[in-house]
Design a protein around this motif. Structure first.
Motif, PDB file in Angstrom:
ATOM      1  N   GLY A  40       9.826  -1.711  -3.596  1.00  0.00           N
ATOM      2  CA  GLY A  40       8.595  -1.724  -4.396  1.00  0.00           C
ATOM      3  C   GLY A  40       8.694  -2.405  -5.641  1.00  0.00           C
ATOM      4  O   GLY A  40       9.616  -2.964  -6.112  1.00  0.00           O
ATOM      5  N   LEU A  41       7.609  -2.316  -6.323  1.00  0.00           N
ATOM      6  CA  LEU A  41       7.531  -3.080  -7.860  1.00  0.00           C
ATOM      7  C   LEU A  41       6.490  -2.434  -8.750  1.00  0.00           C
ATOM      8  O   LEU A  41       5.437  -1.964  -7.960  1.00  0.00           O
ATOM      9  N   SER A  42       6.628  -2.744  -9.717  1.00  0.00           N
ATOM     10  CA  SER A  42       5.587  -2.613 -10.784  1.00  0.00           C
ATOM     11  C   SER A  42       5.270  -3.979 -11.343  1.00  0.00           C
ATOM     12  O   SER A  42       5.977  -4.558 -11.706  1.00  0.00           O
ATOM     13  N   PHE A  43       4.100  -4.055 -11.746  1.00  0.00           N
ATOM     14  CA  PHE A  43       3.492  -5.354 -12.242  1.00  0.00           C
ATOM     15  C   PHE A  43       2.698  -5.266 -13.279  1.00  0.00           C
ATOM     16  O   PHE A  43       1.860  -4.134 -13.483  1.00  0.00           O
ATOM     17  N   LEU A  44       2.452  -6.201 -14.387  1.00  0.00           N
ATOM     18  CA  LEU A  44       1.473  -6.178 -15.562  1.00  0.00           C
ATOM     19  C   LEU A  44       0.270  -7.043 -15.383  1.00  0.00           C
ATOM     20  O   LEU A  44       0.976  -8.284 -14.830  1.00  0.00           O
ATOM     21  N   SER A  45      -0.868  -6.888 -15.438  1.00  0.00           N
ATOM     22  CA  SER A  45      -1.791  -7.790 -15.090  1.00  0.00           C
ATOM     23  C   SER A  45      -3.017  -7.488 -16.199  1.00  0.00           C
ATOM     24  O   SER A  45      -3.117  -6.403 -16.683  1.00  0.00           O
ATOM     25  N   GLU A  46      -3.797  -8.599 -16.493  1.00  0.00           N
ATOM     26  CA  GLU A  46      -4.900  -8.359 -17.218  1.00  0.00           C
ATOM     27  C   GLU A  46      -6.311  -7.685 -16.637  1.00  0.00           C
ATOM     28  O   GLU A  46      -7.076  -7.010 -17.075  1.00  0.00           O
ATOM     29  N   CYS A  47      -5.956  -7.502 -15.235  1.00  0.00           N
ATOM     30  CA  CYS A  47      -7.076  -6.873 -14.332  1.00  0.00           C
ATOM     31  C   CYS A  47      -6.732  -5.264 -14.080  1.00  0.00           C
ATOM     32  O   CYS A  47      -5.698  -5.071 -13.492  1.00  0.00           O
ATOM     33  N   ASN A  48      -7.905  -4.689 -14.049  1.00  0.00           N
ATOM     34  CA  ASN A  48      -7.875  -3.221 -13.791  1.00  0.00           C
ATOM     35  C   ASN A  48      -8.438  -3.262 -12.291  1.00  0.00           C
ATOM     36  O   ASN A  48      -9.544  -3.053 -12.062  1.00  0.00           O
ATOM     37  N   VAL A  49      -7.262  -3.426 -11.377  1.00  0.00           N
ATOM     38  CA  VAL A  49      -7.749  -3.535  -9.983  1.00  0.00           C
ATOM     39  C   VAL A  49      -7.134  -2.368  -9.107  1.00  0.00           C
ATOM     40  O   VAL A  49      -5.836  -2.199  -9.308  1.00  0.00           O
ATOM     41  N   PHE A  50      -7.725  -1.402  -8.076  1.00  0.00           N
ATOM     42  CA  PHE A  50      -6.951  -0.701  -7.310  1.00  0.00           C
ATOM     43  C   PHE A  50      -7.712  -1.028  -6.177  1.00  0.00           C
ATOM     44  O   PHE A  50      -8.858  -0.573  -5.763  1.00  0.00           O
ATOM     45  N   LEU A  51      -6.790  -1.285  -5.129  1.00  0.00           N
ATOM     46  CA  LEU A  51      -7.248  -1.506  -3.709  1.00  0.00           C
ATOM     47  C   LEU A  51      -6.698  -0.574  -2.512  1.00  0.00           C
ATOM     48  O   LEU A  51      -5.685  -0.352  -2.857  1.00  0.00           O
ATOM     49  N   VAL A  52      -7.617   0.001  -1.743  1.00  0.00           N
ATOM     50  CA  VAL A  52      -7.276   0.947  -0.795  1.00  0.00           C
ATOM     51  C   VAL A  52      -6.633   0.389   0.116  1.00  0.00           C
ATOM     52  O   VAL A  52      -5.663   1.209   0.883  1.00  0.00           O
ATOM     53  N   LYS A  53      -7.096  -0.864   0.724  1.00  0.00           N
ATOM     54  CA  LYS A  53      -6.368  -1.286   1.692  1.00  0.00           C
ATOM     55  C   LYS A  53      -5.146  -2.051   1.508  1.00  0.00           C
ATOM     56  O   LYS A  53      -4.890  -2.347   0.378  1.00  0.00           O
ATOM     57  N   ASP A  54      -4.237  -2.377   2.508  1.00  0.00           N
ATOM     58  CA  ASP A  54      -3.022  -2.859   2.376  1.00  0.00           C
ATOM     59  C   ASP A  54      -3.284  -4.413   1.524  1.00  0.00           C
ATOM     60  O   ASP A  54      -4.331  -5.291   1.651  1.00  0.00           O
ATOM     61  N   VAL A  55      -2.431  -4.703   0.876  1.00  0.00           N
ATOM     62  CA  VAL A  55      -2.535  -6.148  -0.023  1.00  0.00           C
ATOM     63  C   VAL A  55      -1.323  -6.866   0.258  1.00  0.00           C
ATOM     64  O   VAL A  55      -0.241  -6.469   0.662  1.00  0.00           O
ATOM     65  N   ALA A  56      -1.463  -8.054   0.036  1.00  0.00           N
ATOM     66  CA  ALA A  56      -0.243  -9.075   0.171  1.00  0.00           C
ATOM     67  C   ALA A  56       0.232  -9.441  -1.383  1.00  0.00           C
ATOM     68  O   ALA A  56      -0.441  -9.519  -2.246  1.00  0.00           O
ATOM     69  N   ILE A  57       1.714  -9.501  -1.440  1.00  0.00           N
ATOM     70  CA  ILE A  57       2.298  -9.847  -2.533  1.00  0.00           C
ATOM     71  C   ILE A  57       3.366 -10.955  -2.433  1.00  0.00           C
ATOM     72  O   ILE A  57       3.846 -11.007  -1.351  1.00  0.00           O
ATOM     73  N   ILE A  58       3.078 -11.967  -3.462  1.00  0.00           N
ATOM     74  CA  ILE A  58       3.835 -13.235  -3.177  1.00  0.00           C
ATOM     75  C   ILE A  58       4.546 -13.254  -4.496  1.00  0.00           C
ATOM     76  O   ILE A  58       4.318 -13.021  -5.667  1.00  0.00           O
ATOM     77  N   LEU A  59       5.935 -13.186  -4.449  1.00  0.00           N
ATOM     78  CA  LEU A  59       6.989 -13.143  -5.480  1.00  0.00           C
ATOM     79  C   LEU A  59       7.638 -14.432  -5.637  1.00  0.00           C
ATOM     80  O   LEU A  59       7.993 -15.089  -4.688  1.00  0.00           O
ATOM     81  N   LYS A  60       7.852 -15.034  -6.560  1.00  0.00           N
ATOM     82  CA  LYS A  60       8.571 -16.341  -6.757  1.00  0.00           C
ATOM     83  C   LYS A  60       9.648 -16.102  -7.901  1.00  0.00           C
ATOM     84  O   LYS A  60       9.718 -15.481  -8.969  1.00  0.00           O
ATOM     85  N   PHE A  61      10.841 -16.507  -7.331  1.00  0.00           N
ATOM     86  CA  PHE A  61      12.027 -16.622  -8.134  1.00  0.00           C
ATOM     87  C   PHE A  61      13.186 -17.571  -7.730  1.00  0.00           C
ATOM     88  O   PHE A  61      13.281 -17.800  -6.507  1.00  0.00           O
ATOM     89  N   ALA A  62      13.934 -18.235  -8.573  1.00  0.00           N
ATOM     90  CA  ALA A  62      15.160 -18.973  -8.008  1.00  0.00           C
ATOM     91  C   ALA A  62      14.814 -19.957  -6.811  1.00  0.00           C
ATOM     92  O   ALA A  62      15.483 -20.061  -5.995  1.00  0.00           O
ATOM     93  N   ASN A  63      13.568 -20.612  -6.895  1.00  0.00           N
ATOM     94  CA  ASN A  63      13.210 -21.646  -6.012  1.00  0.00           C
ATOM     95  C   ASN A  63      12.988 -20.834  -4.748  1.00  0.00           C
ATOM     96  O   ASN A  63      13.219 -21.761  -3.505  1.00  0.00           O
ATOM     97  N   GLU A  64      12.714 -19.566  -4.473  1.00  0.00           N
ATOM     98  CA  GLU A  64      12.157 -18.730  -3.653  1.00  0.00           C
ATOM     99  C   GLU A  64      11.206 -18.198  -3.589  1.00  0.00           C
ATOM    100  O   GLU A  64      10.532 -18.056  -4.768  1.00  0.00           O
ATOM    101  N   THR A  65      10.151 -18.038  -2.437  1.00  0.00           N
ATOM    102  CA  THR A  65       9.116 -17.210  -2.378  1.00  0.00           C
ATOM    103  C   THR A  65       9.201 -16.223  -1.317  1.00  0.00           C
ATOM    104  O   THR A  65       9.867 -16.273  -0.298  1.00  0.00           O
ATOM    105  N   ILE A  66       8.821 -15.062  -1.851  1.00  0.00           N
ATOM    106  CA  ILE A  66       8.777 -13.800  -0.873  1.00  0.00           C
ATOM    107  C   ILE A  66       7.546 -13.316  -0.600  1.00  0.00           C
ATOM    108  O   ILE A  66       6.766 -13.281  -1.641  1.00  0.00           O
ATOM    109  N   GLU A  67       7.263 -13.090   0.642  1.00  0.00           N
ATOM    110  CA  GLU A  67       5.800 -12.380   1.135  1.00  0.00           C
ATOM    111  C   GLU A  67       5.863 -11.269   1.511  1.00  0.00           C
ATOM    112  O   GLU A  67       6.823 -10.861   2.471  1.00  0.00           O
TER     113      GLU A  67
END
Length: 107
Positions: A40-67
């Motif tokens: 898992g992860l934690s992240f900081l955002s300017e948006c106060n959002v909480f979604l009950v259904k599953d979400v997609a997360i896209i992470l980018k690092f070192a020329n890679e993308t993880i979904e």
């Protein structure tokens, strides 16, 4: 208040760009990770959002993308960071992305 640690995996204090996608309407929210682990992860955002259904997360690092698909477990205003902090638990990785993340994290 229960402050019991629930996460079993080692946390890595890493700042990476992250995109959260609401899978019901494809609305996106941008942020920056605070901590990342293989579960898992934690992240900081300017948006106060909480979604009950599953979400997609896209992470980018070192020329890679993880979904990965995950569930939001908390969102609160982190006054020290002056942003909202959101916690995600990972559920289902895109093929090959779990191994990419483990390699990047070194575990």
């Amino acid at each position: 208040m229960d402050t019991k640690e629930n996460r079993q995996a080692k946390r890595h204090l890493i700042k990476l760009p992250v995109i959260l996608v609401d899978k019901t309407n494809n609305k996106t929210y941008n942020g920056i990770t605070k901590e990342v682990s293989k579960t898992g992860l934690s992240f900081l955002s300017e948006c106060n959002v909480f979604l009950v259904k599953d979400v997609a997360i896209i992470l980018k690092f070192a020329n890679e993308t993880i979904e990965v698909t995950g569930s939001m477990i908390y969102t609160y205003h982190a006054s020290n960071d002056r942003m909202f902090r959101t916690g995600i638990v990972f559920k289902c990785f895109k093929e090959g992305d779990k191994a990419k993340l483990a390699k990047f994290l070194g575990n």
